[in-house]
Each structure stands twice: as C-alpha cells, then as structure tokens.
Design an enzyme around this catalytic site. Structure first.
Site, PDB file in Angstrom:
ATOM      1  N   THR A  56      21.720  -8.054  16.263  1.00  7.31           N
ATOM      2  CA  THR A  56      20.745  -7.651  15.257  1.00  7.31           C
ATOM      3  C   THR A  56      21.072  -8.289  13.909  1.00  7.31           C
ATOM      4  OG1 THR A  56      20.460  -5.562  16.404  1.00  7.31           O
ATOM      5  CG2 THR A  56      19.742  -5.644  14.092  1.00  7.31           C
ATOM      6  N   ASN A  71      39.584 -25.915  -0.146  1.00  8.28           N
ATOM      7  CA  ASN A  71      39.631 -24.626  -0.826  1.00  8.28           C
ATOM      8  C   ASN A  71      40.902 -24.410  -1.639  1.00  8.28           C
ATOM      9  OD1 ASN A  71      40.335 -24.700   2.081  1.00  8.28           O
ATOM     10  ND2 ASN A  71      41.215 -22.696   1.674  1.00  8.28           N
ATOM     11  N   GLN A 118      33.114 -24.426   0.273  1.00 13.31           N
ATOM     12  CA  GLN A 118      33.552 -24.466  -1.124  1.00 13.31           C
ATOM     13  C   GLN A 118      32.652 -25.315  -2.012  1.00 13.31           C
ATOM     14  OE1 GLN A 118      35.737 -22.700  -2.730  1.00 13.31           O
ATOM     15  NE2 GLN A 118      36.688 -21.665  -0.997  1.00 13.31           N
ATOM     16  N   CYS A 166      43.631 -16.544   3.477  1.00 11.50           N
ATOM     17  CA  CYS A 166      43.728 -16.371   4.915  1.00 11.50           C
ATOM     18  C   CYS A 166      45.143 -16.517   5.410  1.00 11.50           C
ATOM     19  CB  CYS A 166      42.868 -17.413   5.613  1.00 11.50           C
ATOM     20  SG  CYS A 166      41.424 -17.805   4.662  1.00 11.50           S
ATOM     21  N   SER A 176      29.019 -19.945   3.635  1.00  9.65           N
ATOM     22  CA  SER A 176      29.349 -18.523   3.527  1.00  9.65           C
ATOM     23  C   SER A 176      28.767 -17.966   2.240  1.00  9.65           C
ATOM     24  CB  SER A 176      30.871 -18.364   3.526  1.00  9.65           C
ATOM     25  OG  SER A 176      31.201 -16.995   3.464  1.00  9.65           O
ATOM     26  N   ALA A 177      28.268 -16.722   2.281  1.00  7.82           N
ATOM     27  CA  ALA A 177      27.632 -16.138   1.094  1.00  7.82           C
ATOM     28  C   ALA A 177      28.641 -15.655   0.051  1.00  7.82           C
ATOM     29  CB  ALA A 177      26.732 -14.972   1.508  1.00  7.82           C
ATOM     30  N   ALA A 219      31.638 -17.960   7.425  1.00  8.93           N
ATOM     31  CA  ALA A 219      31.959 -19.347   7.751  1.00  8.93           C
ATOM     32  C   ALA A 219      33.021 -19.459   8.840  1.00  8.93           C
ATOM     33  CB  ALA A 219      32.386 -20.104   6.512  1.00  8.93           C
TER      34      ALA A 219
END
Ligand SMILES: *Cc1c(COP(=O)(O)O)cnc(C)c1O
Length: 396
Positions: free
Chosen positions: A242, A153, A181, A328, A201-202, A73
């Site tokens: 890729t 978050n 989130q 972060c 985001s995963a 993300a």
C-alpha cells in the site's frame, strides 16, 4: 544545554514546515488507499500520489511513469542492483561499482556474490573520484550493470557520471546512479546524466523519512527489473505494498520547493560553507580538506584535524551536531571506508569530521560552530603529546 547547531544535513534534514502542512490532510481527512479506485477516498489519494509523482519527475527531468516509490534510497539501491542482476542473469554476471559508494550499494553487490555474480569495486582517488576510463576498462562482455553515485555523502565529491554512463551505453551495459545527495542541491537531470536507473530519498531534501523513489528508464529500450517485494502488484508490479500517501505527498512537495529554489539555495549554502572553512583554516594550522576542492556538493565540508580524535573533538563541542562518517556506519568503530579508500591512513581518517549545511543553516550558526571547533581543537592539541612534539620539530 543551549540550542544545538545542526550541521549534519547529509544524514537527514529537518522536514520543511511547508512539507508538514502539505502532508497533514493525508493523515486525517484524506486517508484513502490509493489502490481503492472504486470510491472517492481512494480516488483522492490516487490523485495526490500522481500529483507528487509528477512533482518528483519534473525535478529530475523524467516522465512520472518512470518512478517507483520505495521506503527510501536503501531500498531503491537494493532494488536497482538485485533487480537488474536477476533480470539480466541470462546475459551476464558482472557488476561494477566503486569503493566510495554508500553501504546500501556496496552491500547488495557483495550479497550477489553469494549467487554467483562477480563484482569489481573500482578505486577512488585522493579526492574521492572514480576514473571513467578505469570504469570502461573494467567492463567485459559479461558486465550487466555499473553503479556509481552522483555525489558522495561523506566528502561531497561529484563523480563523472555522464561520462561513465556514455561509456556504458557504448558497451550495452546498464548504468545506475545513487543520486540521493545531489537531489535538490544541484540540477539532477536523469536524461542529461544518461542514467538507466537512479535512486532518490525524501528525507535528505527536507521531506519525511521512510519514502524514496527509483527512476527506471522506460523508453528505448525499456529497462526490465525483477521485483524484490511481491504482493498486490502496486507500482507496475515492481514494488508491492500500500502506498504511503502522506509521505509521498511530502516527497512531492519537498521536490516542488527544491525546484523553485535550488540555484539560490546552493549559492547561499556554498558561501556559508566557504566561510566555515575559511574561519577554521585561518585559525587552525595543520588542518586539511578532504574531498574535491571544487567538484563538490555545496553544503559539504569534510576536514581532518591531525593529532586529534574526531570523537573526542565532538565531545568537546556538544553544541555542534556533526558526524565522523556516514550515519549508517558511525555505529561501528571502524574509520570511514570512504576516507580509507581515498588513501587516508587510520589516524587521519579518525581525525576527520563532516560538516553538512542545509536550508536552515544561518551565518550566526556558522560563526558559532567555527568558534567551537577552533576552541575544541586547540584544547585537545594542548594536551596531545604528539602535537607538542610536532610543534617542537617544526618550529625554527
Ligand atoms: C542517505 C543515503 C542513502 C540511504 O537513504 P535512505 O532513504 O535513508 O535509505 C543512500 N545513499 C546515499 C548517498 C545517502 O546519502
């Protein structure tokens, strides 16, 4: 050390074992490059990527052609903000965001100021909310983009994104939302929100780290974007490189699992979170909830423990993994920018802890965690002159 109780699911989550299983073949037997369509290895990989793309699209109510895979993300937010700014610089130079946004939104906005763009950072209220009318009032005929997250978050507060996007549409301004989130915890429907762009985001939804997506609306009118990464022209030229096939497969499977259980899981997690808060607040007077009491993510509890330093409290309870802010920025000693923007002073911000629950959190863990918090706070308050003074002043 006994097993650590993990209550930091807003920072990252454990990969669901079913997601690991789904990914495994794509590290070994099915190792093709999804761009190598000339042979069976490549075609198998491409098939898996497209299956995952449609699983993600299905969870967010999008068409699979509207999704661009990224490294996460942080990259999605950068691509959305800088990509729109450079694509639309002929029609304007003004961007609007808010003080509670993730650094991966605030920092690219700040960076654009070096390139002649102007940025308005809207305030957030005591509960962490942006005022939609204030957002509308900040828009001018030079405004090209508004970026406001679905859910915060650090405190979990939900933003009035559908209302803000409607106000943007009336003025011909694009709307981006950081939906990281909210995904998998609430129903996130990009069309219901009215988003032109949305970041995902995963690893926040029991998928692998290092893979994310950017939703870019393709219909009426199509949203044009300048790529940041140039190369082989993958992802419709918007993000070359890729494709990370195993990670993409894991992201797809994580979305499929969320779609199957989002409502049940959310109600289970809400009741665990309420149990945690109940137990803490009953046994610790002078504790305050940060964030919106109801318009909030199911698994997030951010609380202030006045007279206590949250870092010291964490040292008192090594068996509980929590956070003092976003992962972060917690490397820095600055108190949370979100709590400060909500009007907390430095001491209050430094006394705050975030508990974030998830799929694998159990009731036993909640009970053990609340006991550890109560014990830690009680011990620290007993040796805090400021707290003793407060007790003496407030006792009859
Ligand atoms: C975690 C997070 C991000 C960053 O996602 P990555 O995939 O780790 O780069 C962005 N926004 C919010 C709200 C987050 O919680």
């Amino acid at each position: 050390m006994t097993r650590v109780i993990y209550l930091d699911n807003n920072a990252t989550t454990r990969v669901d074992p079913r997601v690991v299983q789904a990914m495994l073949p794509y590290f070994s037997e099915e190792y093709g490059n999804a761009a190598s369509r000339q042979h069976a290895f490549g075609r198998k990989a491409l098939e898996a990527v497209e299956e995952a793309r449609s699983q993600i699209a299905s969870l967010i109510g999008a068409d699979s052609r509207e999704l661009i895979f990224t490294s996460g993300a942080t990259e999605s937010n950068n691509l959305a903000i800088a990509g729109i700014a450079f694509a639309r610089k002929g029609s304007g130079d003004h961007i609007i965001t808010a003080a509670g946004e993730h650094p991966s939104v605030l920092d690219p906005c700040r960076d654009l100021e070096k390139n002649g763009f102007r940025v308005t950072v809207l305030p957030i209220d005591r509960r962490g909310r942006v005022n939609a009318q204030q957002a509308a009032a900040a828009m001018t005929d030079r405004t090209i983009l508004v970026s406001i997250m679905v859910a915060n978050n650090e405190v979990g507060t939900l933003q009035p994104v559908a209302e803000i996007s409607r106000l943007c549409k009336e003025r011909g301004v694009l709307f981006h939302t950081d939906a990281v989130q909210a995904l998998g915890k609430l129903l996130v429907d990009v069309r219901a929100i009215g988003a032109d762009l949305a970041s995902f985001s995963a690893h926040k939804i029991y998928g692998p780290k290092g893979i994310g997506a950017l939703y870019v609306r393709s219909a009426r009118p199509r949203v044009a974007l300048e790529p940041l990464v140039h190369g082989g022209g993958h992802e419709r030229g918007l993000r070359s490189g890729t494709l990370a096939v195993p990670l993409i497969v894991g992201f797809g499977e994580a979305c499929r699992l969320c779609q199957a259980c989002v409502a049940d899981e959310a109600s289970r997690i809400v009741s665990l979170r309420n149990r945690l808060w109940q137990q803490i607040k009953e046994r610790l007077p002078d504790t305050a909830l940060n964030g919106h009491p109801t318009e909030r993510l199911p698994g997030t509890l951010n609380a202030s423990f006045p007279y206590i330093d949250a870092d010291a409290l964490m040292l008192q309870m090594p068996e509980v993994a929590v956070s003092t802010g976003s992962a972060c920025t917690s490397a820095s000693i600055e108190p949370s920018h979100v709590l400060k923007a909500m009007g907390l002073d430095d001491d209050a911000a430094r006394s705050s802890l975030r508990f974030s629950l998830g799929r694998f959190t159990t009731e036993e863990e909640i009970d053990a965690a609340s006991a550890a918090v109560v014990e830690g706070v009680t011990r620290l308050r007993a040796i805090s002159p400021a707290y003793q003074l407060h007790l003496a002043e407030t006792s009859p």
